[in-house]
Design a protein around this motif. Structure first.
Motif, mmCIF file in Angstrom:
data_model
loop_
_atom_site.group_PDB
_atom_site.id
_atom_site.type_symbol
_atom_site.label_atom_id
_atom_site.label_comp_id
_atom_site.label_asym_id
_atom_site.label_seq_id
_atom_site.Cartn_x
_atom_site.Cartn_y
_atom_site.Cartn_z
ATOM 1 N N GLU A 111 9.192 15.341 3.614
ATOM 2 C CA GLU A 111 7.827 15.268 4.114
ATOM 3 C C GLU A 111 7.791 14.561 5.350
ATOM 4 O O GLU A 111 7.050 14.778 6.329
ATOM 5 N N ALA A 112 8.437 13.365 5.315
ATOM 6 C CA ALA A 112 8.234 12.358 6.331
ATOM 7 C C ALA A 112 9.077 12.836 7.445
ATOM 8 O O ALA A 112 8.761 12.703 8.657
ATOM 9 N N THR A 124 7.134 15.409 9.315
ATOM 10 C CA THR A 124 5.948 14.719 9.969
ATOM 11 C C THR A 124 6.458 13.896 11.494
ATOM 12 O O THR A 124 5.747 14.001 12.295
ATOM 13 N N TYR A 145 4.855 5.285 7.448
ATOM 14 C CA TYR A 145 3.881 5.142 6.448
ATOM 15 C C TYR A 145 3.694 6.125 5.328
ATOM 16 O O TYR A 145 3.604 5.822 4.155
ATOM 17 N N ARG A 146 3.988 7.577 5.772
ATOM 18 C CA ARG A 146 3.682 8.531 4.998
ATOM 19 C C ARG A 146 4.904 8.458 3.924
ATOM 20 O O ARG A 146 4.679 8.796 2.657
ATOM 21 N N ASP A 179 4.217 5.447 1.615
ATOM 22 C CA ASP A 179 2.861 5.756 0.736
ATOM 23 C C ASP A 179 3.276 6.753 -0.309
ATOM 24 O O ASP A 179 2.816 6.664 -1.462
ATOM 25 N N ALA A 180 4.148 7.868 -0.068
ATOM 26 C CA ALA A 180 4.518 8.746 -1.017
ATOM 27 C C ALA A 180 5.323 8.003 -2.130
ATOM 28 O O ALA A 180 5.227 8.296 -3.391
ATOM 29 N N TYR A 186 -3.067 2.088 8.661
ATOM 30 C CA TYR A 186 -2.318 2.599 7.762
ATOM 31 C C TYR A 186 -1.435 1.734 6.917
ATOM 32 O O TYR A 186 -1.294 1.959 5.656
#
Length: 233
Positions: free
Chosen positions: A26-27, A30, A44-45, A48-49, A125
């Motif tokens: 996913e990162a 993105t 950050y994503r 965070d995940a 974030y």
């Protein structure tokens, strides 16, 4: 549990891990859609995940601790004690994982090291990520306290059960104490006792009657004082 290492720069984000991690895919997706000024959001994503995967584990542990507490108050067993120590060991391991990550994110917020893409807008974030880690750290400490309380409750329940057993044994021994005295007293071979207490009525009235009266008197005393599970009226 999968260990992930990240190398971040202005134009790339490299992750190193053994097993497949959906958050990494996913990162990467993105990162390809964001322009250079907002590539920090991809990091950050990813972080965070990875951090958010700890919440389901902690939620399951919370439910398990509650179940163990309920079982301990009903019927404490040694298997429950072993599981409490295992949960405590897992929390210690999680704390070892969370504390360095929290310090790392705190360093990012303090901008001790220059981070490419860090702006006033992207800093929020990192602050959100830091808040999640603080929350996880607080939950770990809270669950450790719950486990310590559960251990104390287990020891208290075991001690109370032992006290109940000792109380029952003491009651039985106390009941037989006057019986042993009476049988020993009438078993003395004195001439006066042998000459005057030889009839059936004397045997039933003095021999058996005094023992029955002694048992009834002791049981009544124990119930009145609440030593046999009955509260005093």
């Amino acid at each position: 549990m999968t260990e992930v290492h990240c190398f971040y720069a202005e134009r790339f984000l490299v992750s190193v891990h053994r097993d497949e991690v959906p958050a990494v895919d996913e990162a990467c997706h993105t990162l390809g859609r964001l322009h250079t000024g907002r590539r920090l959001v991809a990091l950050y994503r990813l972080l965070d995940a990875l951090v958010d995967t700890m919440f389901p584990f902690l939620a399951a542990m919370d439910e398990r601790i509650d179940d163990l507490q309920d079982q301990i108050f009903v019927n404490p067993k040694e298997s429950q004690l072993a599981e409490l120590f295992e949960l405590k060991r897992q929390l210690v391991m999680m704390r070892k994982l969370v504390t360095p990550q929290r310090d790392m994110v705190s360093t990012m917020m303090a901008q001790v090291v220059t981070i490419p893409g860090m702006t006033a807008d992207s800093e929020r974030y990192i602050r959100d990520l830091y808040d999640h880690l603080i929350r996880i750290s607080d939950m770990v400490d809270s669950y450790r306290d719950l486990l310590s309380g559960s251990l104390d409750a287990y020891m208290s329940m075991v001690s109370n059960r032992l006290n109940d057993v000792m109380k029952q044994l003491t009651i039985i021994a106390t009941v037989f104490l006057p019986l042993s005295f009476l049988t020993g007293f009438f078993g003395q071979n004195f001439a006066w006792l042998v000459g005057r207490l030889g009839s059936l009525g004397a045997f039933i009235g003095l021999g058996l009657g005094t023992e029955v009266v002694a048992v009834i008197a002791l049981v009544t005393l124990f119930r009145t004082r609440g030593w046999m599970g009955k509260s005093r009226s």
